[in-house]
Design an enzyme around this catalytic site. Structure first.
Site, short mmCIF file in Angstrom:
data_model
loop_
_atom_site.label_atom_id
_atom_site.label_comp_id
_atom_site.label_asym_id
_atom_site.label_seq_id
_atom_site.Cartn_x
_atom_site.Cartn_y
_atom_site.Cartn_z
N ASN A 117 0.83 -1.23 -0.11
CA ASN A 117 -0.22 -0.05 -0.02
C ASN A 117 0.83 1.21 0.08
O ASN A 117 0.56 2.23 -0.55
CB ASN A 117 -0.82 0.14 1.14
CG ASN A 117 -2.34 -0.54 0.98
OD1 ASN A 117 -2.74 -0.56 -0.30
ND2 ASN A 117 -2.80 -0.90 2.02
N CYS A 397 -3.86 -9.42 4.94
CA CYS A 397 -3.28 -9.11 3.53
C CYS A 397 -2.07 -8.57 3.68
O CYS A 397 -1.39 -8.36 2.51
CB CYS A 397 -4.24 -8.53 2.72
SG CYS A 397 -5.79 -9.36 2.06
N PHE A 398 -1.44 -8.35 4.99
CA PHE A 398 -0.13 -7.31 5.24
C PHE A 398 -0.03 -6.24 4.30
O PHE A 398 0.90 -5.87 3.88
CB PHE A 398 0.94 -8.59 4.71
CG PHE A 398 0.53 -9.97 4.83
CD1 PHE A 398 -0.06 -10.32 6.34
CD2 PHE A 398 0.27 -10.80 4.23
CE1 PHE A 398 -0.35 -11.67 6.74
CE2 PHE A 398 -0.05 -12.03 4.30
CZ PHE A 398 -0.43 -12.39 5.65
N CYS A 399 -1.21 -5.40 4.47
CA CYS A 399 -0.93 -4.16 3.56
C CYS A 399 -0.53 -4.41 1.96
O CYS A 399 -0.10 -3.33 1.63
CB CYS A 399 -0.30 -3.05 4.41
SG CYS A 399 -0.79 -2.83 5.91
N ASN A 400 -1.09 -5.49 1.41
CA ASN A 400 -0.62 -5.63 0.15
C ASN A 400 -1.86 -6.09 -0.64
O ASN A 400 -1.74 -7.41 -0.76
CB ASN A 400 0.36 -6.74 0.07
CG ASN A 400 1.25 -6.67 -1.32
OD1 ASN A 400 0.67 -6.58 -2.45
ND2 ASN A 400 2.50 -7.10 -1.35
#
Length: 818
Positions: A117, A397-400
């Site tokens: 992100n 989603c691990f900021c992805n």
């Protein structure tokens, strides 16, 4: 590699009893590194580098040395590169986007689909500057463009062409920027740094192509050579590399970019001269001094050398790369070998693990689990059980979003629909319509051991591998536990009535044989008050365990709520007939709600002093109540339970109303179910956490950490541990699961079952002491799991339409099943 296998015993001793597998989130600092940094800071005087004192010049010299050391780590020639320190990789990426020479209608921002992100945020800067935007997949050495978005609408473009604007006629050089990760933080897939050359090779006389490398995930485990792969920018965070310091990153910039870059804001230390009453300023010439606004985090920068020493002590990043690759391959092999009794695989992987090539796969394993039936296991279930076993991993989603949507095959319209349905980042909605919306990630660092991997495999086998054919369905598995023994069960009685006036605080038990009124939202005054933090969020025992030590006492004759706590010299008195006038919007266990806030400073000061944190007290709105809903219902393949949307309403509704309760008006527990649990705890030799040791931990604000637990007496829980409103005696274990329990009559009052009560780690908090441990939740997880939730107790609601007034419950009453 021998040094790496011993680092756990010598430099990270605090990990004893802990399985830490979240190094992509934050690797851990070594104790020797931290000791060296603290010794350095206590033995020397370091002044502000913007001053000219001896201590300031000392700081400046060491900062210059740190710049050289960072560039040396990436084999970046100081003649060709400069380093700008930032607050982290995100700030470095943002800075690159802000200073890049975007040109309206002519520049293009290109990013890999699997970008973080923090990279996607540059898109907004580029589009605002009139650039175009493209998404690309990096596959087999090629750029495969996925989508292109223009900053201009088709109509605007047509008007622009018709007018023959300056932008159309301009024949000056334009600049395009490709941003991609050296390693995907979602899957661990590594992308060749050859793409730097390939993008540069697209240059023409009038169109230049620049590259920004996101090295946050790659730099900690792989050597990066910026001389061989001359990216124009590179962004990183240092805590990802060696744990400490946090809040420090860097943007490495090729010096030849300096004349092209733009800067609007200027802060202290970045100018040669400026005038306050006239628009005049002259920026400093050097990249570092020009773009580091204000005083740099110089003490953190000075601590970098101790981090690099720690890496050198284990053989450097090349040794770390070999070691973590070997451990990752071992973990992948063991996980991929896991099978259910019917030979169905347990795990589904995302990444390039099957290639067995460390140049294409980093030390990350992203995966989801499947049950023997083929149904997906929600990642929240995995995470919750991992917490109980003291295993540290990451889910979501691990900021992805790009990688998440790519690997999970989520179309953009699905993401938008999920958002409209209430799913947002960091929530617990892990399955929507039976499909995962995130995954589980383990990541390996240089202090990870093979024992950590084996411990994680045993965790998966214990909780998620079905070795024998189960009963027909989850519900039948639970139902099989509810069958009474051959002996006739005792009659069921209402043994105790407990009101919890302040949410998450101690309960007020109605005297035996006494009656208590049922109001419109359950027991009168139950969960009618709530402690909130400064942002309006409800505080509960999961974040502040000592809430359980606050004791509310209802004095109906005096008309007051008396609030006591062992650390407070005087109790707080609140009139029962007073509702504060000021209403505020609240967050109650993820729902929106409304409450009336006490603006009396004495009230806020009492709770703030008691809990040692800034907080306030709210009371329910007299007119705007929430509605009963149940998150704990087993989720069907179309996720029907998740579609029950809680909301606030000041109108009449068929759904029973609640104040600040989580989901329903009543929580019930049965003594026979608790007795069964205690038998299982004794069989497992579960011990109670040592009170003295944990008191020390609480005093040091460590009650939420997962430190090694000191044990003493055997654990024996009381029904009150589960914070029920009603406790029933008699019957048989888990009779609350029985369909006949879904509608009961207590002395003329009709209660309906709303759904099973899903349990979290709050049941591990001793309600008399505030100390926390993984039990009894861990034992419950071995036999009371249903569709990803640990079930114990039942949630119920009152049915006034089926009940004659007065609405009263009396302890000691018999219970009839309807």
């Amino acid at each position: 590699m021998a040094r790496l296998t011993t680092v756990r015993q010598t430099a990270v001793t605090r990990l004893q009893g802990t399985t830490y597998l979240d190094h992509a989130g934050a690797t851990l600092y070594s104790e020797t590194q931290l000791q060296s940094a603290m010794q350095d800071l206590t033995a020397n005087i370091y002044g502000n580098p913007h001053s000219q004192s001896a201590s300031s010049r000392h700081s400046s010299a060491l900062i210059a040395s740190a710049r050289e050391q960072v560039l040396r780590y990436f084999n970046a020639d100081p003649m060709h590169y400069s380093i700008v320190f930032t607050s982290g990789c995100t700030a470095a990426l943002k800075l690159a986007g802000e200073i890049f020479p975007w040109q309206q209608h002519r520049s293009t921002f290109v990013c890999a689909r699997t970008s973080h992100n923090s990279v996607l945020g540059i898109r907004e800067i580029a589009l605002e500057q009139g650039a175009e935007y493209q998404v690309v997949d990096l596959v087999d050495g090629e750029f495969r463009y996925v989508t292109m978005t223009s900053s201009l609408s088709a109509q605007t473009k047509q008007e622009t062409r018709a007018k023959g604007t300056e932008a159309e006629e301009d024949d000056s050089v334009s600049y395009n920027l490709l941003v991609y990760p050296g390693e995907c933080n979602f899957s661990g897939v590594k992308y060749s740094l050859d793409y730097v050359h390939k993008y540069h090779q697209l240059d023409t006389a009038k169109r230049k192509h620049k590259v920004l490398l996101d090295l946050a995930a790659l730099a900690p485990n792989t050597p990066v050579d910026l001389t061989r792969y001359p990216a124009d920018f590179a962004a990183l965070s240092f805590y990802k590399m060696f744990g400490y310091p946090t809040g420090l990153g860097a943007l490495i910039i090729k010096n030849e970019m300096a004349p092209l870059l733009r800067k609007q804001y200027f802060g202290g230390g970045t100018v040669l001269a400026s005038i306050s009453n006239e628009r005049f300023h002259v920026l400093r010439p050097g990249l570092a001094e020009r773009y580091e606004d204000g005083t740099a985090s110089f003490l953190s920068i000075l601590s970098l050398r101790h981090g690099f020493v720690a890496l050198d002590a284990v053989g450097g990043v090349a040794a770390i790369s070999r070691y973590t690759s070997a451990l990752t391959a071992y973990a992948y092999k063991r996980m991929s070998d896991l099978r259910h009794y019917n030979d169905k695989p347990v795990a589904v992987f995302y990444g390039n693990h099957s290639l067995l090539d460390s140049t294409k796969q980093g030390p990350i394993i992203a995966f989801n689990l499947k049950r023997d039936s083929g149904e997906w296991v929600g990642y929240s279930e995995v995470e919750n059980l991992a917490v109980l076993e003291n295993i540290h991993l990451r889910t979501g989603c691990f900021c992805n979003p790009g990688a998440c949507q790519y690997y999970l095959q989520l179309a953009p319209n699905q993401v938008k629909e999920n958002y409209k349905a209430g799913h947002v980042c960091w929530d617990s909605n892990d399955l929507i319509k039976g499909l995962p919306v995130g995954c589980v990630r383990i990541s390996i660092g240089y202090m990870t051991t093979i024992e950590d991997i084996n411990s994680f495999i045993e965790f998966l086998k214990k909780h998620f591998v079905t070795t024998t054919k189960p009963h027909a369905g989850d519900a039948a598995t639970l139902q099989s536990l509810t069958q009474p023994s051959s002996s006739t069960p005792k009659p069921v009685r209402l043994e105790a009535i407990i009101v919890y006036p302040i949410k998450s605080c101690s309960g007020f038990e109605v005297p035996a044989g006494s009656s208590w009124e049922i109001g419109e939202h359950g027991l009168l005054y139950d969960r009618e008050w709530m402690v909130i933090n400064s942002s309006g969020g409800g505080i509960n025992q999961k974040s502040v365990p000592n809430l359980c030590l606050i004791k509310p006492i209802l004095d109906l004759k005096a008309g007051v709520l008396l609030v006591e706590a062992p650390n407070m010299p005087k109790p707080l008195k609140l009139p029962l007939d007073y509702f504060p006038e000021a209403e505020i919007d609240l967050k109650v266990i993820g729902d929106k709600g409304v409450g009336c806030i006490y603006n009396d400073e004495k009230v806020s000061a009492w709770f703030t002093q008691c809990l040692k944190a800034t907080c306030s007290l709210v009371r329910k709105s007299p007119t705007k109540l929430r509605l009963t809903h149940n998150r704990s219902l087993p989720r069907s393949s179309n996720n029907q339970a998740a579609e029950q949307k809680p909301h606030t309403s000041d109108t009449q509704s068929a759904a029973p109303k609640i104040a600040f309760a989580n989901e329903a008006q009543f929580v019930i527990a049965t003594e026979e179910s608790v007795r069964d649990l205690n038998t299982r705890l004794a069989e497992r030799n579960v011990l109670e956490t040592n009170n003295n040791d944990n008191n020390n931990n609480n005093n040091n604000n460590q009650s939420e950490t997962c430190n090694a637990v000191t044990k003493s007496a055997f654990l024996h829980v009381d029904a009150r541990r589960f914070r029920p409103n009603l406790i029933f005696s008699g019957g048989y274990p888990f009779m609350e699961d029985d369909p006949q329990f879904q509608k009961i009559n207590i002395n003329g009052q009709i209660l309906h079952g709303v759904g099973p009560c899903s349990r979290c780690r709050m049941v591990g908090i001793n309600q008399q002491t505030g100390q926390e441990q993984s039990e009894p939740l861990l034992t419950l997880s071995t036999y009371r799991r249903q569709r990803g939730m640990i079930i114990f107790g039942l949630q119920m609601s009152h049915s006034p339409a089926e009940t004659a007034e007065p609405f009263l419950l009396t302890s000691g009453s018999n219970v009839k099943f309807l």
